[in-house]
Design a protein around this motif. Structure first.
Motif, PDB file in Angstrom:
ATOM      1  N   GLN A   1       0.809  -1.212   0.000  1.00  0.00           N
ATOM      2  CA  GLN A   1       0.000   0.000   0.000  1.00  0.00           C
ATOM      3  C   GLN A   1       0.846   1.269   0.000  1.00  0.00           C
ATOM      4  OE1 GLN A   1      -2.911  -0.072  -0.750  1.00  0.00           O
ATOM      5  NE2 GLN A   1      -3.679  -2.101  -0.201  1.00  0.00           N
ATOM      6  N   SER A   2       1.877   1.290   0.806  1.00  0.00           N
ATOM      7  CA  SER A   2       2.759   2.452   0.871  1.00  0.00           C
ATOM      8  C   SER A   2       4.026   2.034   1.597  1.00  0.00           C
ATOM      9  CB  SER A   2       2.094   3.620   1.611  1.00  0.00           C
ATOM     10  OG  SER A   2       1.977   3.316   2.997  1.00  0.00           O
ATOM     11  N   GLU A   3       5.042   2.881   1.526  1.00  0.00           N
ATOM     12  CA  GLU A   3       6.289   2.561   2.227  1.00  0.00           C
ATOM     13  C   GLU A   3       6.065   2.502   3.734  1.00  0.00           C
ATOM     14  OE1 GLU A   3       9.465   5.143   1.185  1.00  0.00           O
ATOM     15  OE2 GLU A   3       9.428   4.634  -0.945  1.00  0.00           O
ATOM     16  N   LEU A   4       5.243   3.403   4.250  1.00  0.00           N
ATOM     17  CA  LEU A   4       4.961   3.422   5.690  1.00  0.00           C
ATOM     18  C   LEU A   4       4.261   2.151   6.141  1.00  0.00           C
ATOM     19  CD1 LEU A   4       4.841   4.889   8.434  1.00  0.00           C
ATOM     20  CD2 LEU A   4       2.663   5.890   7.697  1.00  0.00           C
ATOM     21  N   VAL A   5       3.221   1.761   5.413  1.00  0.00           N
ATOM     22  CA  VAL A   5       2.465   0.556   5.774  1.00  0.00           C
ATOM     23  C   VAL A   5       3.341  -0.677   5.626  1.00  0.00           C
ATOM     24  CG1 VAL A   5       0.513  -0.929   5.144  1.00  0.00           C
ATOM     25  CG2 VAL A   5       0.229   1.562   5.193  1.00  0.00           C
ATOM     26  N   GLU A   6       4.107  -0.744   4.557  1.00  0.00           N
ATOM     27  CA  GLU A   6       4.962  -1.909   4.333  1.00  0.00           C
ATOM     28  C   GLU A   6       6.035  -2.008   5.417  1.00  0.00           C
ATOM     29  OE1 GLU A   6       5.709  -5.436   2.600  1.00  0.00           O
ATOM     30  OE2 GLU A   6       4.091  -4.047   2.084  1.00  0.00           O
ATOM     31  N   ALA A   7       6.585  -0.873   5.820  1.00  0.00           N
ATOM     32  CA  ALA A   7       7.588  -0.882   6.888  1.00  0.00           C
ATOM     33  C   ALA A   7       6.978  -1.350   8.202  1.00  0.00           C
ATOM     34  CB  ALA A   7       8.179   0.518   7.055  1.00  0.00           C
ATOM     35  N   HIS A   8       5.752  -0.932   8.456  1.00  0.00           N
ATOM     36  CA  HIS A   8       5.073  -1.347   9.689  1.00  0.00           C
ATOM     37  C   HIS A   8       4.740  -2.835   9.638  1.00  0.00           C
ATOM     38  CE1 HIS A   8       3.148  -0.203  13.430  1.00  0.00           C
ATOM     39  NE2 HIS A   8       2.117  -0.948  13.105  1.00  0.00           N
ATOM     40  N   ARG A   9       4.298  -3.287   8.483  1.00  0.00           N
ATOM     41  CA  ARG A   9       3.980  -4.712   8.310  1.00  0.00           C
ATOM     42  C   ARG A   9       5.239  -5.562   8.497  1.00  0.00           C
ATOM     43  NH1 ARG A   9       3.407  -8.360   3.976  1.00  0.00           N
ATOM     44  NH2 ARG A   9       1.595  -9.730   4.190  1.00  0.00           N
ATOM     45  N   LYS A  10       6.354  -5.108   7.935  1.00  0.00           N
ATOM     46  CA  LYS A  10       7.615  -5.833   8.088  1.00  0.00           C
ATOM     47  C   LYS A  10       8.038  -5.885   9.553  1.00  0.00           C
ATOM     48  CE  LYS A  10      12.488  -5.811   6.691  1.00  0.00           C
ATOM     49  NZ  LYS A  10      12.984  -5.872   8.081  1.00  0.00           N
ATOM     50  N   LYS A  11       7.854  -4.781  10.258  1.00  0.00           N
ATOM     51  CA  LYS A  11       8.210  -4.728  11.674  1.00  0.00           C
ATOM     52  C   LYS A  11       7.438  -5.775  12.472  1.00  0.00           C
ATOM     53  CE  LYS A  11       8.439  -1.463  15.543  1.00  0.00           C
ATOM     54  NZ  LYS A  11       8.169  -0.054  15.968  1.00  0.00           N
ATOM     55  N   ILE A  12       6.152  -5.927  12.166  1.00  0.00           N
ATOM     56  CA  ILE A  12       5.333  -6.915  12.874  1.00  0.00           C
ATOM     57  C   ILE A  12       5.789  -8.332  12.537  1.00  0.00           C
ATOM     58  CG2 ILE A  12       3.008  -7.863  13.127  1.00  0.00           C
ATOM     59  CD1 ILE A  12       1.971  -4.993  12.554  1.00  0.00           C
ATOM     60  N   PHE A  13       6.039  -8.578  11.242  1.00  0.00           N
ATOM     61  CA  PHE A  13       6.505  -9.909  10.837  1.00  0.00           C
ATOM     62  C   PHE A  13       7.855 -10.221  11.475  1.00  0.00           C
ATOM     63  CE2 PHE A  13       3.254 -10.426   7.613  1.00  0.00           C
ATOM     64  CZ  PHE A  13       3.141 -11.810   7.541  1.00  0.00           C
ATOM     65  N   ASP A  14       8.742  -9.230  11.543  1.00  0.00           N
ATOM     66  CA  ASP A  14      10.043  -9.443  12.170  1.00  0.00           C
ATOM     67  C   ASP A  14       9.880  -9.852  13.634  1.00  0.00           C
ATOM     68  OD1 ASP A  14      11.398  -8.869   9.854  1.00  0.00           O
ATOM     69  OD2 ASP A  14      11.913  -6.804  10.411  1.00  0.00           O
ATOM     70  N   LYS A  15       8.928  -9.226  14.319  1.00  0.00           N
ATOM     71  CA  LYS A  15       8.680  -9.573  15.719  1.00  0.00           C
ATOM     72  C   LYS A  15       8.127 -10.989  15.842  1.00  0.00           C
ATOM     73  CE  LYS A  15       7.909  -4.891  17.504  1.00  0.00           C
ATOM     74  NZ  LYS A  15       6.914  -3.947  18.080  1.00  0.00           N
ATOM     75  N   LEU A  16       7.205 -11.343  14.945  1.00  0.00           N
ATOM     76  CA  LEU A  16       6.634 -12.689  14.961  1.00  0.00           C
ATOM     77  C   LEU A  16       7.714 -13.737  14.695  1.00  0.00           C
ATOM     78  CD1 LEU A  16       3.322 -11.981  13.035  1.00  0.00           C
ATOM     79  CD2 LEU A  16       3.447 -12.945  15.345  1.00  0.00           C
ATOM     80  N   ILE A  17       8.549 -13.463  13.708  1.00  0.00           N
ATOM     81  CA  ILE A  17       9.631 -14.393  13.370  1.00  0.00           C
ATOM     82  C   ILE A  17      10.591 -14.541  14.552  1.00  0.00           C
ATOM     83  CG2 ILE A  17      11.698 -14.679  11.932  1.00  0.00           C
ATOM     84  CD1 ILE A  17      10.018 -13.455   9.609  1.00  0.00           C
ATOM     85  N   ASP A  18      10.896 -13.431  15.203  1.00  0.00           N
ATOM     86  CA  ASP A  18      11.807 -13.506  16.339  1.00  0.00           C
ATOM     87  C   ASP A  18      11.176 -14.252  17.509  1.00  0.00           C
ATOM     88  OD1 ASP A  18      14.461 -12.678  17.373  1.00  0.00           O
ATOM     89  OD2 ASP A  18      13.265 -11.618  18.866  1.00  0.00           O
ATOM     90  N   ASP A  19       9.860 -14.089  17.692  1.00  0.00           N
ATOM     91  CA  ASP A  19       9.163 -14.854  18.737  1.00  0.00           C
ATOM     92  C   ASP A  19       9.326 -16.352  18.491  1.00  0.00           C
ATOM     93  OD1 ASP A  19       8.270 -12.527  19.923  1.00  0.00           O
ATOM     94  OD2 ASP A  19       6.251 -12.647  19.082  1.00  0.00           O
ATOM     95  N   VAL A  20       9.103 -16.770  17.237  1.00  0.00           N
ATOM     96  CA  VAL A  20       9.220 -18.183  16.890  1.00  0.00           C
ATOM     97  C   VAL A  20      10.664 -18.647  17.024  1.00  0.00           C
ATOM     98  CG1 VAL A  20       8.866 -19.914  15.088  1.00  0.00           C
ATOM     99  CG2 VAL A  20       7.224 -18.042  15.331  1.00  0.00           C
ATOM    100  N   ARG A  21      11.602 -17.816  16.576  1.00  0.00           N
ATOM    101  CA  ARG A  21      13.023 -18.170  16.671  1.00  0.00           C
ATOM    102  C   ARG A  21      13.426 -18.425  18.119  1.00  0.00           C
ATOM    103  NH1 ARG A  21      17.783 -15.910  17.900  1.00  0.00           N
ATOM    104  NH2 ARG A  21      16.734 -13.959  18.503  1.00  0.00           N
ATOM    105  N   GLN A  22      13.020 -17.528  18.992  1.00  0.00           N
ATOM    106  CA  GLN A  22      13.362 -17.685  20.399  1.00  0.00           C
ATOM    107  C   GLN A  22      12.701 -18.918  21.007  1.00  0.00           C
ATOM    108  OE1 GLN A  22      13.334 -14.169  22.920  1.00  0.00           O
ATOM    109  NE2 GLN A  22      13.422 -12.846  21.129  1.00  0.00           N
TER     110      GLN A  22
END
Length: 221
Positions: free
Chosen positions: A133-154
């Motif tokens: 949708q936009s750079e802002l939305v995509e950056a926010h979406r990536k931030k959430i996915f990064d947190k989810l991935i790190d939760d699973v990694r840990q």
């Protein structure tokens, strides 16, 4: 409501009328978010205008802009809410199984059997309407996915340590966590967005989780 939230900036307790206005603002905010979520998921982000959202929430357009700068701001707020709910659900599953492989299995079951069928609007927004949708939305979406991935990694690292094992390489946990979230996203997209197969999600989810567990165990030494 926590006591510290029911005080003015000077530390004095809020009056009853101030508390009532605060509750009304919070309820209005939830109503607006609910209306936006339904419209974004049902009509699509681009078709859901601020005017339509205001009408659905039964507020004026001016009131809507009091809470949100624009439609993009609304979408970012919804993404934060969805990401928070998903992380809480998966995190609770990891913890409930006492850092064993069953926690990983339970997290998968919850995603497919509870989150996907019970929150279809969240799925549509998180995996479809927020994409590109936009750079802002995509950056926010990536931030959430990064947190989810790190939760699973840990969680994977804790399971590995608890079993007295170790991963095949230093990157194994990260690669597996990224793959797991990728599978969650693709399966949700395939069977809920491209196809309406929510009735099959229990079986689909079980197969996916068995596949994931097998892959994790192959990376243990």
């Amino acid at each position: 409501m926590k006591a510290k939230k029911a005080k003015q900036e000077n530390g004095a307790p809020l009056s009853k009328s101030a508390l009532r206005r605060q509750r009304e603002r919070e309820q209005r905010l939830e109503t607006i978010l609910g209306a936006a979520q339904s419209l974004f998921a049902g009509e699509g982000y681009h078709k859901a205008s601020m005017e339509k959202i205001a009408d659905s929430a039964e507020v004026s357009v001016g009131t809507l802009y009091f809470y949100f700068k624009n439609k993009e701001d609304l979408l970012v707020k919804l993404l934060s809410q969805i990401g928070f709910d998903l992380r809480n659900m998966l995190g609770a599953a990891f913890k409930s199984a006492d850092i064993s492989m069953e926690g990983i299995r339970e997290a998968g079951r919850i995603f497919f059997a509870e989150f996907c069928p019970h929150y279809p609007e969240s799925i549509a927004i998180f995996f479809r309407e927020s994409v590109g949708q936009s750079e802002l939305v995509e950056a926010h979406r990536k931030k959430i996915f990064d947190k989810l991935i790190d939760d699973v990694r840990q969680a994977l690292i804790r399971v590995c340590d608890n079993q007295g094992a170790r991963f095949q390489s230093e990157l194994s946990a990260e690669v597996m966590a990224t793959s797991i979230m990728g599978m969650f996203e693709r399966i949700a997209y395939q069977y809920l967005i491209w196809q309406d197969r929510s009735d099959d999600l229990t079986v689909i989810g079980q197969d996916a989780v068995d596949f994931i567990i097998g892959g994790i165990e192959r990376l243990f030494r």
